[in-house]
Design a protein around this motif. Structure first.
Motif, PDB file in Angstrom:
ATOM      1  N   UNK A   1       0.949  -1.277   0.057  1.00 30.49           N
ATOM      2  CA  UNK A   1      -0.068  -0.029  -0.144  1.00 30.49           C
ATOM      3  C   UNK A   1       0.934   1.303   0.009  1.00 30.49           C
ATOM      4  N   UNK A   2       1.865   1.056   0.775  1.00 28.52           N
ATOM      5  CA  UNK A   2       2.659   2.517   0.929  1.00 28.52           C
ATOM      6  C   UNK A   2       3.530   2.536  -0.396  1.00 28.52           C
ATOM      7  N   UNK A   3       4.073   1.594  -0.929  1.00 31.54           N
ATOM      8  CA  UNK A   3       4.652   1.716  -2.174  1.00 31.54           C
ATOM      9  C   UNK A   3       3.779   2.207  -3.209  1.00 31.54           C
ATOM     10  N   UNK A   4       2.868   1.862  -3.473  1.00 32.35           N
ATOM     11  CA  UNK A   4       1.686   2.354  -4.426  1.00 32.35           C
ATOM     12  C   UNK A   4       1.596   3.950  -3.962  1.00 32.35           C
ATOM     13  N   UNK A   5       1.181   4.373  -2.743  1.00 31.14           N
ATOM     14  CA  UNK A   5       0.948   5.561  -2.515  1.00 31.14           C
ATOM     15  C   UNK A   5       2.203   6.601  -2.560  1.00 31.14           C
ATOM     16  N   UNK A   6       3.235   6.032  -2.368  1.00 27.33           N
ATOM     17  CA  UNK A   6       4.233   6.892  -2.436  1.00 27.33           C
ATOM     18  C   UNK A   6       4.709   7.088  -3.811  1.00 27.33           C
TER      19      UNK A   6
END
Length: 257
Positions: free
Chosen positions: A208-213
């Motif tokens: 989730x964080x990788x996509x958001x970043x």
């Protein structure tokens, strides 16, 4: 057992945190409260699991900001030199430390730095001035300890300090992407020795964080520096205020006990 609604809320919060980290560096402060209050996780497990995810968020953020020339690697190396032992120490003492006191100090730092960054003298663009190696090591150590103990990943502590040191906002956000790598790696090493990590939660958060970043980094480089600076400052004010309210809640609960 997490219900479908709670799962959807955690999914949305994870993506939002990633976007905020990629765009303005600040966002990790929302993750641990979400895991504890919505997901029902034990606070120490939530912190340890979030720290794993910050490593992957930092990888994506560092690549995206480096591609655009927004990372000053010399400064990043010295910050990392201080952050690595700091993060390990922070993870080792997390269980014994008074979390409310640390949160109070971080909140005061955030609010003071945000107010200072709203002033016109803070540069919003251009090349950062040369920073001495000693202060960078010290800032890295403080960031590593505070971030590891609070589960915020690094940017929340680092960005206010860099803005106070008159580092341009985009450069500060770029450095905050890199600082997640040593902090999360060494904090995770400490948590493996002294704490507990929920591997499934950590893996889901990482994605989730990788996509958001990835999305957030593009936002940061497409808005004006002035708008980005104001958004960062106002977000810091909001986060600092939220933390003060939470600390006040701790104090009230303690007084009523």
């Amino acid at each position: 057992m997490v219900s479908g609604g709670m799962f959807a809320a955690l999914l949305g919060i994870g993506l939002l945190v990633g976007v905020l980290i990629g765009a303005i560096g600040v966002g990790g402060v929302l993750l641990v409260p979400a895991l504890t209050y919505i997901g029902g996780m034990v606070i120490h497990v939530a912190i340890a699991s979030a720290m794993v995810a910050y490593f992957f968020a930092g990888c994506v953020g560092s690549v995206e900001f480096a591609r655009r020339g927004s990372i000053r690697w010399g400064d990043a190396a010295w910050l990392a030199g201080g952050a690595m032992p700091g993060a390990f120490v922070g993870a080792a003492v997390t269980n014994a430390a008074p979390g409310f006191a640390l949160e109070l100090l971080i909140a005061v730092l955030i609010i003071a730095s945000a107010l200072n960054s709203l002033r016109d003298k803070i540069p919003v663009d251009g090349t950062p001035r040369t920073l001495a190696r000693g202060p960078l090591l010290l800032v890295g150590a403080v960031t590593g300890i505070a971030s590891s103990m609070s589960g915020t990943g690094g940017p929340l502590v680092l960005i206010p300090i860099l803005l106070w040191m008159h580092v341009p906002v985009l450069a500060a956000v770029g450095l905050s992407q890199v600082i997640q790598l040593p902090i999360s790696a060494f904090a995770t090493a400490g948590n493996l020795l002294y704490g507990a990590i929920d591997i499934a939660v950590a893996a889901a958060l990482s994605v989730l964080l990788m996509v958001g970043v990835w999305f957030g980094a593009r936002i940061a480089h497409r808005v004006s520096s002035i708008a980005l600076k104001r958004f960062v400052s106002l977000t810091l004010l909001g986060v600092g205020g939220m933390m003060l309210v939470r600390v006040a809640g701790y104090a009230s609960a303690g007084a009523g006990a």
